[in-house]
Write a protein that holds these residues in place. Structure first.
Motif, PDB file in Angstrom:
ATOM      1  N   GLY A  28       0.835  -1.202   0.000  1.00 51.71           N
ATOM      2  CA  GLY A  28       0.000   0.000   0.000  1.00 51.71           C
ATOM      3  C   GLY A  28       0.862   1.240   0.000  1.00 51.71           C
ATOM      4  N   THR A  29       0.652   2.114   0.969  1.00 55.32           N
ATOM      5  CA  THR A  29       1.470   3.314   1.112  1.00 55.32           C
ATOM      6  C   THR A  29       2.835   2.916   1.667  1.00 55.32           C
ATOM      7  OG1 THR A  29      -0.502   4.653   1.587  1.00 55.32           O
ATOM      8  CG2 THR A  29       1.623   5.584   2.194  1.00 55.32           C
ATOM      9  N   ASP A  30       3.880   3.088   0.864  1.00 54.54           N
ATOM     10  CA  ASP A  30       5.200   2.653   1.327  1.00 54.54           C
ATOM     11  C   ASP A  30       5.810   3.673   2.292  1.00 54.54           C
ATOM     12  OD1 ASP A  30       6.186   4.747  -0.212  1.00 54.54           O
ATOM     13  OD2 ASP A  30       6.942   3.470  -1.823  1.00 54.54           O
ATOM     14  N   GLY A  31       6.983   3.330   2.812  1.00 54.92           N
ATOM     15  CA  GLY A  31       7.612   4.188   3.806  1.00 54.92           C
ATOM     16  C   GLY A  31       8.015   5.540   3.273  1.00 54.92           C
ATOM     17  N   LEU A  32       8.388   5.597   2.005  1.00 50.45           N
ATOM     18  CA  LEU A  32       8.784   6.869   1.402  1.00 50.45           C
ATOM     19  C   LEU A  32       7.603   7.826   1.336  1.00 50.45           C
ATOM     20  CD1 LEU A  32      11.106   8.400   0.037  1.00 50.45           C
ATOM     21  CD2 LEU A  32      10.330   7.461  -2.144  1.00 50.45           C
ATOM     22  N   ALA A  33       6.468   7.331   0.857  1.00 51.23           N
ATOM     23  CA  ALA A  33       5.264   8.170   0.771  1.00 51.23           C
ATOM     24  C   ALA A  33       4.793   8.579   2.162  1.00 51.23           C
ATOM     25  CB  ALA A  33       4.154   7.415   0.037  1.00 51.23           C
ATOM     26  N   ALA A  34       4.870   7.662   3.110  1.00 49.04           N
ATOM     27  CA  ALA A  34       4.444   7.958   4.480  1.00 49.04           C
ATOM     28  C   ALA A  34       5.342   9.028   5.102  1.00 49.04           C
ATOM     29  CB  ALA A  34       4.476   6.690   5.325  1.00 49.04           C
ATOM     30  N   THR A  35       6.631   8.939   4.842  1.00 50.39           N
ATOM     31  CA  THR A  35       7.563   9.938   5.358  1.00 50.39           C
ATOM     32  C   THR A  35       7.233  11.317   4.813  1.00 50.39           C
ATOM     33  OG1 THR A  35       9.341   8.305   5.585  1.00 50.39           O
ATOM     34  CG2 THR A  35       9.998  10.619   5.447  1.00 50.39           C
ATOM     35  N   ARG A  36       6.922  11.371   3.533  1.00 49.58           N
ATOM     36  CA  ARG A  36       6.566  12.662   2.923  1.00 49.58           C
ATOM     37  C   ARG A  36       5.284  13.217   3.533  1.00 49.58           C
ATOM     38  NH1 ARG A  36       6.957  11.141  -1.810  1.00 49.58           N
ATOM     39  NH2 ARG A  36       9.060  11.901  -2.217  1.00 49.58           N
ATOM     40  N   LEU A  37       4.305  12.359   3.745  1.00 49.15           N
ATOM     41  CA  LEU A  37       3.038  12.804   4.337  1.00 49.15           C
ATOM     42  C   LEU A  37       3.251  13.349   5.750  1.00 49.15           C
ATOM     43  CD1 LEU A  37       0.672   9.901   3.170  1.00 49.15           C
ATOM     44  CD2 LEU A  37       0.572  12.302   2.434  1.00 49.15           C
ATOM     45  N   ILE A  38       4.107  12.694   6.500  1.00 49.71           N
ATOM     46  CA  ILE A  38       4.392  13.143   7.866  1.00 49.71           C
ATOM     47  C   ILE A  38       5.129  14.480   7.855  1.00 49.71           C
ATOM     48  CG2 ILE A  38       5.796  12.654   9.917  1.00 49.71           C
ATOM     49  CD1 ILE A  38       5.096   9.689   9.537  1.00 49.71           C
ATOM     50  N   SER A  39       6.138  14.592   6.999  1.00 47.48           N
ATOM     51  CA  SER A  39       6.952  15.818   6.981  1.00 47.48           C
ATOM     52  C   SER A  39       6.181  17.020   6.457  1.00 47.48           C
ATOM     53  CB  SER A  39       8.209  15.603   6.138  1.00 47.48           C
ATOM     54  OG  SER A  39       7.882  15.418   4.770  1.00 47.48           O
ATOM     55  N   GLU A  40       5.154  16.782   5.630  1.00 47.15           N
ATOM     56  CA  GLU A  40       4.384  17.889   5.058  1.00 47.15           C
ATOM     57  C   GLU A  40       3.196  18.287   5.912  1.00 47.15           C
ATOM     58  OE1 GLU A  40       3.374  16.532   1.167  1.00 47.15           O
ATOM     59  OE2 GLU A  40       5.360  16.989   0.311  1.00 47.15           O
ATOM     60  N   ASP A  41       2.928  17.543   6.981  1.00 49.49           N
ATOM     61  CA  ASP A  41       1.790  17.828   7.847  1.00 49.49           C
ATOM     62  C   ASP A  41       2.228  18.732   9.007  1.00 49.49           C
ATOM     63  OD1 ASP A  41      -0.348  17.826   9.628  1.00 49.49           O
ATOM     64  OD2 ASP A  41      -0.896  15.757   9.189  1.00 49.49           O
TER      65      ASP A  41
END
Length: 227
Positions: A60-73
């Motif tokens: 699903g949502t991999d670690g790279l995408a999750a990291t970006r979502l966290i850093s942009e929130d």
């Protein structure tokens, strides 16, 4: 202060091993486990995590995408992500730093290294050791679109807001040097270095020192040396 740690890995056995290790430390506690990136983002919010140990390859949502979502929130500005990877020589490493990770660590690292990584990230520092890691980042940034990035006037213009001293400090940070080491090199106090680093992060919109390193390379201020 207890460091609140979130584990994000699709392998339950690894999460269990990490939990035992982290929970054995008096200054840390595991506040949640996620088997994919989407769950990691959700739990980071719900559990008020300080550090996320993030696997890259997850369904699903991999670690790279999750990291970006966290850093942009903005609501997760206090959360630091440490990428855990099976392959330390991996193009995902630089992508992770660009996405907002505070650093990365190989899954084959010693337990003490992992615990140290958590403390370093929680303290707002960049995890760019061992020394080979710095060379790895430099090599990746010297390839692909990094060469174009370095010639991009818009990226170079980001540094215009920095003073001469802040640029000097940024170069040292990109070399992986600590505040104490930079202070000795520039013949100033560690507190002065810390002030310059904080001002550079504020002016450049960097979350931490790892982001400063990426900006230094991408702007062309520091040129990678490929051996």
């Amino acid at each position: 202060m207890t460091i609140r740690v979130l584990l994000a890995d699709d392998q339950a056995l690894l999460r269990s091993a990490f939990r035992v290790l982290v929970d054995s430390e008096p200054d840390m506690e595991v506040v949640g486990e996620a088997s994919d990136g989407a769950e990691a983002v959700r739990l980071a919010k719900e559990e008020r995590a300080d550090v996320v140990l993030m696997d890259i390859r997850m369904p699903g949502t991999d670690g790279l995408a999750a990291t970006r979502l966290i850093s942009e929130d903005p609501s997760l500005a206090q959360v630091r992500v440490v990428i855990l990877t099976t392959f330390e020589v991996d193009d995902y490493v630089v992508q992770s730093l660009r996405a907002g990770a505070s650093g990365f660590l190989g899954k084959g690292s010693e337990p003490d290294e992992l615990l140290s990584a958590i403390r370093i990230a929680a303290g707002g520092e960049a995890l760019l050791s061992p020394a080979a890691t710095k060379g790895l980042i430099a090599r990746f940034l010297a390839q692909g679109d990094a060469a174009d990035d370095a010639n991009d006037p818009a990226r170079a213009a980001r540094l215009d807001a920095l003073t001469v001293r802040e640029r000097e400090v940024l170069v040292q940070v990109a070399g992986g040097h600590s505040n104490d080491e930079i202070a000795e090199r520039l013949e100033v106090s560690p507190l002065t270095v810390k002030t310059h680093v904080n001002r550079a992060m504020a002016k450049l919109g960097a979350r931490d020192r790892a982001q400063l390193v990426v900006i230094a390379y991408e702007s062309g201020l520091v040129r990678p040396r490929v051996e």
